[in-house]
Motif scaffolding. Sequence first.
Motif, PDB file in Angstrom:
ATOM      1  N   ARG A  58      52.572  56.736  40.813  1.00  0.00           N
ATOM      2  CA  ARG A  58      51.302  56.842  40.093  1.00  0.00           C
ATOM      3  C   ARG A  58      51.199  58.180  39.364  1.00  0.00           C
ATOM      4  O   ARG A  58      50.746  58.237  38.215  1.00  0.00           O
ATOM      5  CB  ARG A  58      50.128  56.674  41.053  1.00  0.00           C
ATOM      6  N   ILE A  59      51.633  59.243  40.038  1.00  0.00           N
ATOM      7  CA  ILE A  59      51.615  60.567  39.413  1.00  0.00           C
ATOM      8  C   ILE A  59      52.525  60.589  38.191  1.00  0.00           C
ATOM      9  O   ILE A  59      52.166  61.082  37.117  1.00  0.00           O
ATOM     10  CB  ILE A  59      52.055  61.650  40.423  1.00  0.00           C
ATOM     11  N   ASP A  95      43.684  62.154  42.422  1.00  0.00           N
ATOM     12  CA  ASP A  95      45.002  62.614  42.864  1.00  0.00           C
ATOM     13  C   ASP A  95      45.745  63.292  41.718  1.00  0.00           C
ATOM     14  O   ASP A  95      46.433  64.299  41.915  1.00  0.00           O
ATOM     15  CB  ASP A  95      45.807  61.431  43.402  1.00  0.00           C
ATOM     16  N   ALA A  96      45.595  62.745  40.515  1.00  0.00           N
ATOM     17  CA  ALA A  96      46.226  63.360  39.346  1.00  0.00           C
ATOM     18  C   ALA A  96      45.648  64.751  39.088  1.00  0.00           C
ATOM     19  O   ALA A  96      46.374  65.688  38.730  1.00  0.00           O
ATOM     20  CB  ALA A  96      46.032  62.473  38.115  1.00  0.00           C
ATOM     21  N   LYS A  97      44.347  64.901  39.285  1.00  0.00           N
ATOM     22  CA  LYS A  97      43.716  66.206  39.103  1.00  0.00           C
ATOM     23  C   LYS A  97      44.245  67.208  40.112  1.00  0.00           C
ATOM     24  O   LYS A  97      44.521  68.369  39.776  1.00  0.00           O
ATOM     25  CB  LYS A  97      42.197  66.076  39.234  1.00  0.00           C
ATOM     26  N   ILE A 123      46.659  67.506  28.623  1.00  0.00           N
ATOM     27  CA  ILE A 123      46.214  66.393  27.783  1.00  0.00           C
ATOM     28  C   ILE A 123      46.371  65.072  28.530  1.00  0.00           C
ATOM     29  O   ILE A 123      45.491  64.196  28.469  1.00  0.00           O
ATOM     30  CB  ILE A 123      47.011  66.369  26.461  1.00  0.00           C
ATOM     31  N   GLU A 124      47.461  64.920  29.251  1.00  0.00           N
ATOM     32  CA  GLU A 124      47.663  63.672  30.004  1.00  0.00           C
ATOM     33  C   GLU A 124      46.600  63.511  31.092  1.00  0.00           C
ATOM     34  O   GLU A 124      46.137  62.393  31.359  1.00  0.00           O
ATOM     35  CB  GLU A 124      49.069  63.642  30.597  1.00  0.00           C
ATOM     36  N   LEU A 125      46.192  64.610  31.709  1.00  0.00           N
ATOM     37  CA  LEU A 125      45.113  64.533  32.698  1.00  0.00           C
ATOM     38  C   LEU A 125      43.808  64.133  32.015  1.00  0.00           C
ATOM     39  O   LEU A 125      43.045  63.302  32.539  1.00  0.00           O
ATOM     40  CB  LEU A 125      44.935  65.872  33.408  1.00  0.00           C
ATOM     41  N   ALA A 126      43.524  64.704  30.840  1.00  0.00           N
ATOM     42  CA  ALA A 126      42.310  64.352  30.103  1.00  0.00           C
ATOM     43  C   ALA A 126      42.319  62.879  29.701  1.00  0.00           C
ATOM     44  O   ALA A 126      41.282  62.199  29.756  1.00  0.00           O
ATOM     45  CB  ALA A 126      42.175  65.235  28.866  1.00  0.00           C
ATOM     46  N   VAL A 162      36.146  64.644  26.694  1.00  0.00           N
ATOM     47  CA  VAL A 162      36.831  65.567  27.601  1.00  0.00           C
ATOM     48  C   VAL A 162      37.494  66.643  26.754  1.00  0.00           C
ATOM     49  O   VAL A 162      38.316  66.334  25.881  1.00  0.00           O
ATOM     50  CB  VAL A 162      37.892  64.833  28.450  1.00  0.00           C
ATOM     51  N   LEU A 163      37.131  67.907  26.976  1.00  0.00           N
ATOM     52  CA  LEU A 163      37.613  69.009  26.147  1.00  0.00           C
ATOM     53  C   LEU A 163      38.849  69.648  26.766  1.00  0.00           C
ATOM     54  O   LEU A 163      38.907  69.877  27.982  1.00  0.00           O
ATOM     55  CB  LEU A 163      36.506  70.053  25.976  1.00  0.00           C
TER      56      LEU A 163
END
Length: 261
Positions: A58-59, A95-97, A123-126, A162-163
Motif C-alpha cells: 500500500r505504501i 499510514d502514508a502520512k 506531492i504523492e501524499l497530497a 491541499v497545498l
Amino acid sequence: MHRLIDTQTRLLRHLTSHAFIFGTRDLGSPGLEPDLQGMDIRRLRLEAEFSYHKRMNRIRKTFERTATLLGHAFAGLTGDFAAVCPPRSYERYPDAKSFFEHFLKRSAQDPPKPAWAVDVAGIELALAQARTLRPTAMESEALAARPQPSADFWYRTHPCAVLVRCAHDVRPLFEPGRSGAPVAPRPVWLAVLATRGRRQPTVLELAPETFALLEHSTAWSPLASEQAGPDGNTRVSLVRQLATQGLVLVGGNDLRDERHG
C-alpha cells in the motif's frame, strides 16, 4: 482474568514487531509470553510477514514515483519505517502520512538521492489525501458554516485544496509525456485539488502570493472593496479568479458564489 481486548492488543504488538516480521533472533522470546502459550509462533510470524508485505505494498502504491526514484533505497526505508512505526490505522492515508513524516526525519539526517525525492513524496501524499476528500459534501458543509455577510463578501480556501511547497520543480514527473524532462532546482508552490466529477485530483502551480493567501484563509474572512488596495479591486479580483478555478469558496451581499449560485 485478562480482557480479550488486552490479549488482542498484546498479540498485535508482537505481530508488528521487528522480530516477528523479519524472523530475527528475538523471535523465541515471545513464546514465553503467557498470552501466546500454546500458539504456533511460526504461524504467527508468517501472518506478521504477510501483513507487513500487504502494508508495504500500500505504501509503495501511494509513493510509486518516489519508490522508482529511490530504487533499492526505498526497500530499506520501508523496512526501517516498519521497525519503528507500527501501524496505528489500517486506512491508507494515515499510514502514508506516517511514512512521509518518517521519510522527512530520515532525509534531514541522510539526504536522499536524488534530492527532489522528498518533493515527489510530498506531492504523492497530497494526491493520496485529495483522493480521500468528498468535494460535494465538504463544499456544502463549508458554505453552511459561512457567517452572515457584513462586508462586501466572504471567502475561504476550498476545503478540498491541499497545498504543497516544493524545493524543486518536479511537475514533469507527474505530467504525461514529460517524465524525461529535467528537474529544475527552484521553489514551486502547488495546490492539489479534489473536484466534483473528476476521479483524479488536479495539480495547479500557484504564484507565491496566491499560495500565501490560500494558506492563511482556511477560515471564512470578510473582504470589503476598500480593503482591496490602491487599484480598488486587486484582491477582490484575485479571489474571484481563484473561485472560478475552484480554489476558493465565496459568497456575500453583492457577490454570488460563482461555482454554486
